[in-house]
Design a protein around this motif. Structure first.
Motif, short mmCIF file in Angstrom:
data_model
loop_
_atom_site.label_atom_id
_atom_site.label_comp_id
_atom_site.label_asym_id
_atom_site.label_seq_id
_atom_site.Cartn_x
_atom_site.Cartn_y
_atom_site.Cartn_z
N GLY A 1 0.80 -1.22 0.00
CA GLY A 1 0.00 0.00 0.00
C GLY A 1 0.83 1.27 0.00
N TYR A 2 2.11 1.16 -0.36
CA TYR A 2 2.99 2.31 -0.31
C TYR A 2 2.55 3.41 -1.27
N ARG A 3 2.89 4.62 -0.93
CA ARG A 3 2.49 5.78 -1.70
C ARG A 3 3.26 5.85 -3.02
N VAL A 4 2.53 5.98 -4.13
CA VAL A 4 3.12 6.16 -5.45
C VAL A 4 2.47 7.38 -6.09
N THR A 5 3.23 8.43 -6.27
CA THR A 5 2.68 9.65 -6.89
C THR A 5 2.74 9.52 -8.41
N PHE A 6 1.79 10.17 -9.08
CA PHE A 6 1.78 10.17 -10.54
C PHE A 6 1.21 11.50 -11.01
N PRO A 7 1.68 12.00 -12.16
CA PRO A 7 1.27 13.32 -12.64
C PRO A 7 0.00 13.24 -13.49
N GLU A 8 -0.66 14.38 -13.62
CA GLU A 8 -1.82 14.46 -14.49
C GLU A 8 -1.38 14.50 -15.95
N THR A 9 -0.23 15.08 -16.23
CA THR A 9 0.36 15.07 -17.57
C THR A 9 1.87 14.84 -17.42
#
Length: 324
Positions: free
Chosen positions: A229-237
């Motif tokens: 469940g670790y945090r993974v950030t991702f961009p909108e573009t």
């Protein structure tokens, strides 16, 4: 994944702009519901299925391509819809009702069924090309430096996540890094005529119009599967050329590699028991919507970012990006 009351509706937001329609949870169908919302937001796929001449196909409820066409075309309109035809069709083809499924597996199962059950091979190739990443795998012998290459394709990028907070960029960097193969993993070198230590890597030959990213959140340890469940950030573009500049082969020739996020499949719960929901971006308004089976709400990008994950939080599992 408790069943919800039947509530098929066409939501409206201020200004009269159409929102998205919810889908009832029928026989533990939240996994398929989220995928149907994702496929519906992939209007390129909807257009291809709508152009398919299926008048000669027997409507016996076993052809998933036909059932998907009927549902997706209806889902774009304001007339009443039902997705039970697709659910029963999937059941006849092996995706059983009353059973929890893995969204990534069902996603590819549906794509494979569409391609195997459609008789228009030109359209089949166009559908495959929507998601097709052409890649080249290379293996370099660490003794003689000779290189073997093999071209193939993927329909998604399966990205392993670290057991720590990370980002989509970090996952992409790790995926395209060369990895050393030694010991039992040594490869046969035709030049040396024996198995030798080597390094292996993957490079991109082409990128698709629709980029499907799977965040591999499950680990199998001694027969026990656990969810990360670790945090993974991702961009909108993002621009693939600058996000993962080491990912490209020398034969890569595409110049437009800018992608925009349009759907996020989200999982809540553990590896053995959980619930799927989805965020989708509306084609006309550009607004984000959250679909939890029959319930849908307009949300902000900051709400979508809550699916980055973290302790006891819902986690993004599949990311759908469209090339701008």
């Amino acid at each position: 994944m408790a069943a919800k009351r039947i509530c098929l509706f066409f939501s409206r937001v201020s200004g009269g702009t159409a929102g998205i329609r919810g889908l009832t949870n029928y026989c533990l169908s939240c996994c398929v519901n989220t995928l149907l919302q994702t496929f519906s937001a992939t209007w390129e796929l909807v257009d291809l299925l709508e152009s398919w001449d299926s008048a000669h196909v027997s409507p016996n409820g076993s052809n998933i391509a036909l059932e998907m066409k009927k549902f997706l075309v209806a889902h774009q309109s304001e007339r009443p819809i039902s997705h039970t035809g697709i659910l029963h069709c999937l059941d006849r083809n092996g995706v059983q009702l009353h059973t929890q499924h893995d969204a990534d597996e069902v996603f590819f199962f549906i794509l494979n069924l569409i391609q195997s059950q459609m008789d228009d091979k030109i359209l089949v190739e166009k559908i495959r090309s929507l998601y097709k990443l052409s890649v080249q795998t290379h293996v370099q012998c660490l003794k003689c430096s000779s290189v073997q290459t093999k071209d193939s394709f993927l329909l998604s990028l399966p990205l392993h996540i670290k057991e720590d907070n990370t980002s989509l960029k970090d996952c992409l960097t790790s995926f395209f890094e060369d990895h050393e193969l030694s010991g039992l993993n040594c490869c046969f070198c035709p030049q040396c005529e024996v198995k030798t230590p080597s390094k292996q890597g993957v490079r991109l030959l082409t990128l698709p119009p629709i980029l499907c990213v799977q965040l591999k959140r499950y680990r199998n340890n001694d027969g026990y599967t656990r969810k990360l469940g670790y945090r993974v950030t991702f961009p909108e573009t993002f621009d693939f050329l600058t996000t993962a500049d080491q990912a490209f082969s020398k034969d890569f020739a595409q110049t437009n590699c800018q992608y925009s996020l349009y759907a996020v499949v989200v999982h809540s719960g553990s590896a053995g028991c959980g619930h799927y929901t989805t965020y989708v971006r509306h084609k006309a308004s550009g607004s984000w919507y959250y679909a939890d089976d029959s319930d849908t709400d307009e949300v902000t990008w900051s709400e979508v970012q809550k699916s980055y994950g973290g302790p006891r939080r819902p986690t993004a599992y599949m990311l759908m990006y469209r090339k701008e």
